[in-house]
Write an enzyme that holds these catalytic residues in place. Structure first.
Site, mmCIF file in Angstrom:
data_model
loop_
_atom_site.group_PDB
_atom_site.id
_atom_site.type_symbol
_atom_site.label_atom_id
_atom_site.label_comp_id
_atom_site.label_asym_id
_atom_site.label_seq_id
_atom_site.Cartn_x
_atom_site.Cartn_y
_atom_site.Cartn_z
ATOM 1 N N GLY A 11 1.333 -1.279 -0.057
ATOM 2 C CA GLY A 11 0.088 0.217 0.201
ATOM 3 C C GLY A 11 0.796 0.821 -0.067
ATOM 4 O O GLY A 11 2.078 0.782 0.037
ATOM 5 N N ILE A 13 2.414 5.570 0.633
ATOM 6 C CA ILE A 13 3.009 5.611 2.601
ATOM 7 C C ILE A 13 1.843 6.007 3.477
ATOM 8 O O ILE A 13 0.643 6.237 2.616
ATOM 9 C CB ILE A 13 4.156 6.815 2.217
ATOM 10 C CG1 ILE A 13 4.388 7.056 1.202
ATOM 11 C CG2 ILE A 13 4.093 7.516 3.405
ATOM 12 C CD1 ILE A 13 5.696 7.649 0.524
ATOM 13 N N GLY A 14 2.139 5.439 4.222
ATOM 14 C CA GLY A 14 1.279 5.943 5.146
ATOM 15 C C GLY A 14 0.067 4.903 5.566
ATOM 16 O O GLY A 14 -1.020 4.591 6.263
ATOM 17 N N THR A 18 3.485 -2.209 7.461
ATOM 18 C CA THR A 18 4.243 -2.399 8.587
ATOM 19 C C THR A 18 3.236 -2.930 9.558
ATOM 20 O O THR A 18 3.583 -4.102 11.122
ATOM 21 C CB THR A 18 5.421 -1.905 9.285
ATOM 22 O OG1 THR A 18 6.544 -0.856 7.874
ATOM 23 C CG2 THR A 18 6.289 -2.576 10.048
ATOM 24 N N THR A 19 2.527 -2.226 9.733
ATOM 25 C CA THR A 19 1.591 -2.559 11.249
ATOM 26 C C THR A 19 1.198 -3.796 11.094
ATOM 27 O O THR A 19 0.973 -4.642 12.054
ATOM 28 C CB THR A 19 0.227 -1.522 11.627
ATOM 29 O OG1 THR A 19 0.959 -0.439 11.861
ATOM 30 C CG2 THR A 19 -0.667 -1.819 12.376
ATOM 31 N N GLU A 35 10.908 -3.132 5.896
ATOM 32 C CA GLU A 35 11.714 -3.125 4.712
ATOM 33 C C GLU A 35 12.551 -2.061 5.549
ATOM 34 O O GLU A 35 11.683 -1.520 6.627
ATOM 35 C CB GLU A 35 10.937 -2.562 3.535
ATOM 36 C CG GLU A 35 10.089 -1.482 3.920
ATOM 37 C CD GLU A 35 9.446 -0.482 2.774
ATOM 38 O OE1 GLU A 35 10.018 -0.465 2.194
ATOM 39 O OE2 GLU A 35 8.134 -0.019 2.933
ATOM 40 N N TYR A 47 13.122 14.755 -0.119
ATOM 41 C CA TYR A 47 12.053 15.063 -0.022
ATOM 42 C C TYR A 47 11.961 16.954 -0.178
ATOM 43 O O TYR A 47 11.095 17.202 -1.000
ATOM 44 C CB TYR A 47 11.527 14.645 1.023
ATOM 45 C CG TYR A 47 10.505 13.419 1.178
ATOM 46 C CD1 TYR A 47 9.715 12.765 -0.095
ATOM 47 C CD2 TYR A 47 11.041 12.218 2.232
ATOM 48 C CE1 TYR A 47 9.115 11.713 0.100
ATOM 49 C CE2 TYR A 47 10.475 11.265 1.854
ATOM 50 C CZ TYR A 47 9.499 10.663 1.424
ATOM 51 O OH TYR A 47 8.988 9.302 0.663
ATOM 52 N N ASP A 86 6.404 -6.523 5.024
ATOM 53 C CA ASP A 86 5.278 -5.796 4.722
ATOM 54 C C ASP A 86 5.775 -4.467 3.450
ATOM 55 O O ASP A 86 5.389 -3.369 3.652
ATOM 56 C CB ASP A 86 5.910 -4.825 6.259
ATOM 57 C CG ASP A 86 7.351 -4.095 5.806
ATOM 58 O OD1 ASP A 86 7.686 -4.449 5.266
ATOM 59 O OD2 ASP A 86 7.317 -3.197 6.559
ATOM 60 N N GLU A 147 9.028 13.265 6.640
ATOM 61 C CA GLU A 147 7.711 12.788 5.318
ATOM 62 C C GLU A 147 7.204 14.221 5.824
ATOM 63 O O GLU A 147 6.348 13.858 5.169
ATOM 64 C CB GLU A 147 6.630 11.053 6.799
ATOM 65 C CG GLU A 147 7.387 10.656 5.730
ATOM 66 C CD GLU A 147 6.839 9.164 7.041
ATOM 67 O OE1 GLU A 147 6.415 8.089 5.689
ATOM 68 O OE2 GLU A 147 6.217 9.031 6.877
#
Length: 207
Positions: A11, A13-14, A18-19, A35, A47, A86, A147
């Site tokens: 998915g 970013i955000g 990982t969760t 990762e 960024y 993840d 971020e």
């Protein structure tokens, strides 16, 4: 499923990759491959100036993920042991196609295919899909300094890129089962029933 599954959570970013991968690893007693993100020395610079630092950033991610996947093959897949990650290595192309241009993008594509074309692909992908407001809120909540520079326009394009990528993977890797999770409506962290539903679906797919 006749062999031990290789599961990937994906998915933008955000999204909560990982969760969810960590929660499922605990639920099913699986090893989890996470990762490397914050260890990338080019993130802050990227960024702030994507054009100047995109190639260094993407090459760092690609090389590290390749090594992780190579280790995963040796430690789990070749020994027919289940494992959850993840990320899917294909995400390197998702980001590379967006951030790289011209000859750098051509070189990156070539390196990507040389490294990954003969490696195993996940049997199951859990794709967490969420809209811009949801993702931006989660990014702000976790408070990673690098971020803070992510623009809504970049994130919106990334959402669309991920949708296109999952459609492409459905064709490129027909043996892979892709399960889309509505990240706007499903809260697998706070709602036990939501997580139980995801777990039950995964359990069925792993049979």
């Amino acid at each position: 499923m006749k062999h031990a599954p290789f599961i990937a959570v994906e998915g933008p970013i955000g999204a909560g990759k990982t969760t969810l991968a960590t929660m499922l690893a605990e639920e099913f007693q699986l090893p989890v491959i996470k990762e490397i993100v914050e260890e990338n020395p080019y993130l802050d610079k990227f960024y702030q100036n994507m054009d100047d630092w995109s190639f260094q950033l993407e090459m760092f991610f690609l090389c590290n993920r390749y090594k992780q996947l190579e280790d995963t093959v040796n430690e789990y897949i070749n020994k027919d042991k289940p494992v959850i990650s993840d990320y899917h290595i294909y995400k390197n192309l998702i980001f590379g196609e967006r951030t790289l241009k011209g000859t750098k993008r051509d070189k990156y594509r070539e390196i990507y295919h040389v490294l990954t074309d003969d490696l195993p692909k996940p049997d199951i992908i859990l794709y967490i899909r969420a809209d811009l407001d949801t993702l931006m809120a989660r990014i702000a909540k976790r408070g990673r300094p690098f971020e803070e520079e992510i623009s809504p326009a970049y994130m919106q394009q990334l959402i669309e890129d991920y949708d296109d990528a999952m459609a492409s993977l459905a064709v490129r890797e027909p043996s892979t089962v892709i399960v889309t999770i509505d990240g706007n409506q499903i809260d697998f962290v706070e709602n036990k029933e939501d997580f139980a539903a995801i777990s039950a679906q995964l359990k069925e797919l792993m049979k």
